[in-house]
Scaffold this motif. Sequence first.
Motif, PDB file in Angstrom:
ATOM      1  N   ARG A 216      47.648 -26.517 -93.554  1.00 26.12           N
ATOM      2  CA  ARG A 216      46.985 -25.776 -94.628  1.00 26.12           C
ATOM      3  C   ARG A 216      46.629 -26.664 -95.821  1.00 26.12           C
ATOM      4  O   ARG A 216      45.504 -26.581 -96.346  1.00 26.12           O
ATOM      5  N   LEU A 217      47.590 -27.522 -96.225  1.00 28.41           N
ATOM      6  CA  LEU A 217      47.391 -28.292 -97.446  1.00 28.41           C
ATOM      7  C   LEU A 217      46.685 -29.625 -97.207  1.00 28.41           C
ATOM      8  O   LEU A 217      45.895 -30.060 -98.047  1.00 28.41           O
ATOM      9  N   ILE A 218      46.946 -30.276 -96.091  1.00 29.36           N
ATOM     10  CA  ILE A 218      46.367 -31.594 -95.819  1.00 29.36           C
ATOM     11  C   ILE A 218      45.080 -31.478 -95.012  1.00 29.36           C
ATOM     12  O   ILE A 218      44.035 -32.006 -95.403  1.00 29.36           O
ATOM     13  N   VAL A 219      45.177 -30.767 -93.888  1.00 23.61           N
ATOM     14  CA  VAL A 219      44.003 -30.640 -93.019  1.00 23.61           C
ATOM     15  C   VAL A 219      43.019 -29.616 -93.566  1.00 23.61           C
ATOM     16  O   VAL A 219      41.809 -29.726 -93.378  1.00 23.61           O
ATOM     17  N   GLY A 220      43.509 -28.592 -94.256  1.00 28.24           N
ATOM     18  CA  GLY A 220      42.641 -27.550 -94.779  1.00 28.24           C
ATOM     19  C   GLY A 220      42.297 -26.483 -93.759  1.00 28.24           C
ATOM     20  O   GLY A 220      41.238 -25.835 -93.856  1.00 28.24           O
ATOM     21  N   ALA A 221      43.162 -26.270 -92.767  1.00 29.51           N
ATOM     22  CA  ALA A 221      42.891 -25.278 -91.729  1.00 29.51           C
ATOM     23  C   ALA A 221      43.057 -23.870 -92.273  1.00 29.51           C
ATOM     24  O   ALA A 221      43.760 -23.634 -93.257  1.00 29.51           O
ATOM     25  N   LYS A 222      42.362 -22.930 -91.618  1.00 28.55           N
ATOM     26  CA  LYS A 222      42.428 -21.531 -92.001  1.00 28.55           C
ATOM     27  C   LYS A 222      42.775 -20.678 -90.781  1.00 28.55           C
ATOM     28  O   LYS A 222      42.562 -21.083 -89.645  1.00 28.55           O
ATOM     29  N   GLY A 223      43.280 -19.481 -91.040  1.00 29.33           N
ATOM     30  CA  GLY A 223      43.566 -18.539 -89.963  1.00 29.33           C
ATOM     31  C   GLY A 223      44.610 -19.065 -89.003  1.00 29.33           C
ATOM     32  O   GLY A 223      45.594 -19.695 -89.377  1.00 29.33           O
ATOM     33  N   MET A 224      44.371 -18.811 -87.693  1.00 33.86           N
ATOM     34  CA  MET A 224      45.334 -19.209 -86.677  1.00 33.86           C
ATOM     35  C   MET A 224      45.430 -20.713 -86.512  1.00 33.86           C
ATOM     36  O   MET A 224      46.396 -21.217 -85.969  1.00 33.86           O
ATOM     37  N   GLU A 225      44.417 -21.436 -86.981  1.00 37.30           N
ATOM     38  CA  GLU A 225      44.450 -22.888 -86.857  1.00 37.30           C
ATOM     39  C   GLU A 225      45.507 -23.520 -87.755  1.00 37.30           C
ATOM     40  O   GLU A 225      45.783 -24.713 -87.649  1.00 37.30           O
ATOM     41  N   GLN A 226      46.087 -22.720 -88.651  1.00 37.58           N
ATOM     42  CA  GLN A 226      47.173 -23.236 -89.478  1.00 37.58           C
ATOM     43  C   GLN A 226      48.452 -23.443 -88.674  1.00 37.58           C
ATOM     44  O   GLN A 226      49.354 -24.157 -89.107  1.00 37.58           O
ATOM     45  N   PHE A 227      48.525 -22.801 -87.526  1.00 38.98           N
ATOM     46  CA  PHE A 227      49.687 -22.968 -86.667  1.00 38.98           C
ATOM     47  C   PHE A 227      49.714 -24.397 -86.149  1.00 38.98           C
ATOM     48  O   PHE A 227      48.706 -24.907 -85.655  1.00 38.98           O
ATOM     49  N   PRO A 228      50.844 -25.103 -86.239  1.00 38.42           N
ATOM     50  CA  PRO A 228      50.887 -26.512 -85.815  1.00 38.42           C
ATOM     51  C   PRO A 228      50.588 -26.667 -84.338  1.00 38.42           C
ATOM     52  O   PRO A 228      51.107 -25.924 -83.507  1.00 38.42           O
ATOM     53  N   ASN A 229      49.690 -27.654 -84.017  1.00 37.96           N
ATOM     54  CA  ASN A 229      49.289 -27.931 -82.635  1.00 37.96           C
ATOM     55  C   ASN A 229      48.761 -26.661 -81.955  1.00 37.96           C
ATOM     56  O   ASN A 229      49.122 -26.359 -80.806  1.00 37.96           O
ATOM     57  N   TYR A 230      47.887 -25.968 -82.671  1.00 43.09           N
ATOM     58  CA  TYR A 230      47.392 -24.677 -82.176  1.00 43.09           C
ATOM     59  C   TYR A 230      46.678 -24.830 -80.835  1.00 43.09           C
ATOM     60  O   TYR A 230      46.897 -24.041 -79.905  1.00 43.09           O
ATOM     61  N   ALA A 231      45.812 -25.850 -80.697  1.00 44.87           N
ATOM     62  CA  ALA A 231      45.053 -26.028 -79.454  1.00 44.87           C
ATOM     63  C   ALA A 231      45.977 -26.276 -78.271  1.00 44.87           C
ATOM     64  O   ALA A 231      45.760 -25.753 -77.172  1.00 44.87           O
ATOM     65  N   PHE A 232      47.026 -27.057 -78.495  1.00 45.48           N
ATOM     66  CA  PHE A 232      47.966 -27.351 -77.404  1.00 45.48           C
ATOM     67  C   PHE A 232      48.687 -26.083 -76.959  1.00 45.48           C
ATOM     68  O   PHE A 232      48.789 -25.814 -75.754  1.00 45.48           O
ATOM     69  N   TRP A 233      49.180 -25.285 -77.908  1.00 46.41           N
ATOM     70  CA  TRP A 233      49.939 -24.096 -77.550  1.00 46.41           C
ATOM     71  C   TRP A 233      49.052 -23.029 -76.912  1.00 46.41           C
ATOM     72  O   TRP A 233      49.501 -22.290 -76.032  1.00 46.41           O
ATOM     73  N   VAL A 234      47.779 -22.971 -77.321  1.00 45.39           N
ATOM     74  CA  VAL A 234      46.859 -22.034 -76.667  1.00 45.39           C
ATOM     75  C   VAL A 234      46.652 -22.418 -75.213  1.00 45.39           C
ATOM     76  O   VAL A 234      46.651 -21.572 -74.308  1.00 45.39           O
ATOM     77  N   GLU A 235      46.490 -23.707 -74.969  1.00 44.23           N
ATOM     78  CA  GLU A 235      46.302 -24.166 -73.599  1.00 44.23           C
ATOM     79  C   GLU A 235      47.553 -23.912 -72.754  1.00 44.23           C
ATOM     80  O   GLU A 235      47.461 -23.506 -71.596  1.00 44.23           O
ATOM     81  N   VAL A 236      48.723 -24.132 -73.339  1.00 45.16           N
ATOM     82  CA  VAL A 236      49.965 -23.864 -72.622  1.00 45.16           C
ATOM     83  C   VAL A 236      50.084 -22.389 -72.288  1.00 45.16           C
ATOM     84  O   VAL A 236      50.498 -22.004 -71.190  1.00 45.16           O
ATOM     85  N   GLY A 237      49.675 -21.535 -73.225  1.00 42.86           N
ATOM     86  CA  GLY A 237      49.719 -20.098 -72.971  1.00 42.86           C
ATOM     87  C   GLY A 237      48.790 -19.689 -71.849  1.00 42.86           C
ATOM     88  O   GLY A 237      49.146 -18.871 -70.980  1.00 42.86           O
ATOM     89  N   ASN A 238      47.603 -20.242 -71.838  1.00 44.93           N
ATOM     90  CA  ASN A 238      46.653 -19.913 -70.768  1.00 44.93           C
ATOM     91  C   ASN A 238      47.163 -20.385 -69.407  1.00 44.93           C
ATOM     92  O   ASN A 238      47.067 -19.664 -68.405  1.00 44.93           O
ATOM     93  N   LEU A 239      47.686 -21.599 -69.360  1.00 46.49           N
ATOM     94  CA  LEU A 239      48.214 -22.115 -68.094  1.00 46.49           C
ATOM     95  C   LEU A 239      49.398 -21.286 -67.605  1.00 46.49           C
ATOM     96  O   LEU A 239      49.534 -21.033 -66.403  1.00 46.49           O
ATOM     97  N   SER A 240      50.228 -20.856 -68.521  1.00 52.08           N
ATOM     98  CA  SER A 240      51.367 -20.021 -68.132  1.00 52.08           C
ATOM     99  C   SER A 240      50.902 -18.683 -67.580  1.00 52.08           C
ATOM    100  O   SER A 240      51.440 -18.169 -66.600  1.00 52.08           O
TER     101      SER A 240
END
Length: 275
Positions: free
Chosen positions: A210-234
């Motif tokens: 939020r403070l360094i990268v400036g992400a908004k919404g769900m992208e504020q979750f750390p390593n959001y892309a990785f966890w989404v992919e893990v969820g889909n694979l699961s």
Amino acid sequence: MTVFSFPGGRPFMVWALAIQLVLCGSGVSAAEGINNCKLRSNSTSEWTVLKRLEPLTHRNFTVEDGSYTYVFQLCGDAGGVPGAGVIQVDNKQKEKKPTVIGMYNATRAIGGSDWVMLIQENGDTYKEHCSKEKRRAIVLISCDRKTDMGKLEVVLEDRDRDEQCFYLFELDSSAVCPAIESKLSTGSILLIIGFSILGVYLIGGFLYQRLIVGAKGMEQFPNYAFWVEVGNLSADGCDFVCRSRNREESPAYRGVGSDTSAEEPEERDDHLLPM
């Protein structure tokens, strides 16, 4: 007659003096500690009890009770008097010559789970009381986790007997308290460590996004892309393993009049006719 006892059976503290006295006479070293004490029985169990009091060494505990001042030092020269563990000083005397109540070279140590009793003997002899036997000091040290080194208190001087007279003192200290055992199992400790690491990861990652990268919404979750992919694979794996699919029936269970027989090629005998 009992001296220094008060109504209600409790001692009355008039004043507690903290005085700094110089060790002298016997050349006590700060490194020797409880080894200066001489146990009368020299038993291993009593040495174990005495070692619990090591944090209290090299300090004078002083209390003023009425016209007397008492000084106690564990395994050291109380008030600078060589060999004395407990002394009494009469404040009315001009010379204030100390009376030795107990010697630390004649010590007995008795202990329980949260208390230790020191008995120091071979003090100065009574002039008139207790068949003129030698004085004896009993110091009861009780557990108090809130106090490292409490104040010395005078309970009584019991000299209304023919023998075995004694002075009784009390002192509170955390040194004699039993160790607090942890009630958490190994699994509980590992879970606490795991959740702590997870909390640091989530909070730290959220603040960074939020403070360094400036992400908004769900992208504020750390390593959001990785966890989404893990969820889909699961989810795909669960779908593959757990969901039912349409399957063809085994040939062994097919009926006699199945469509397979209809698909067999028809035999022709036209070649058998004469030309």
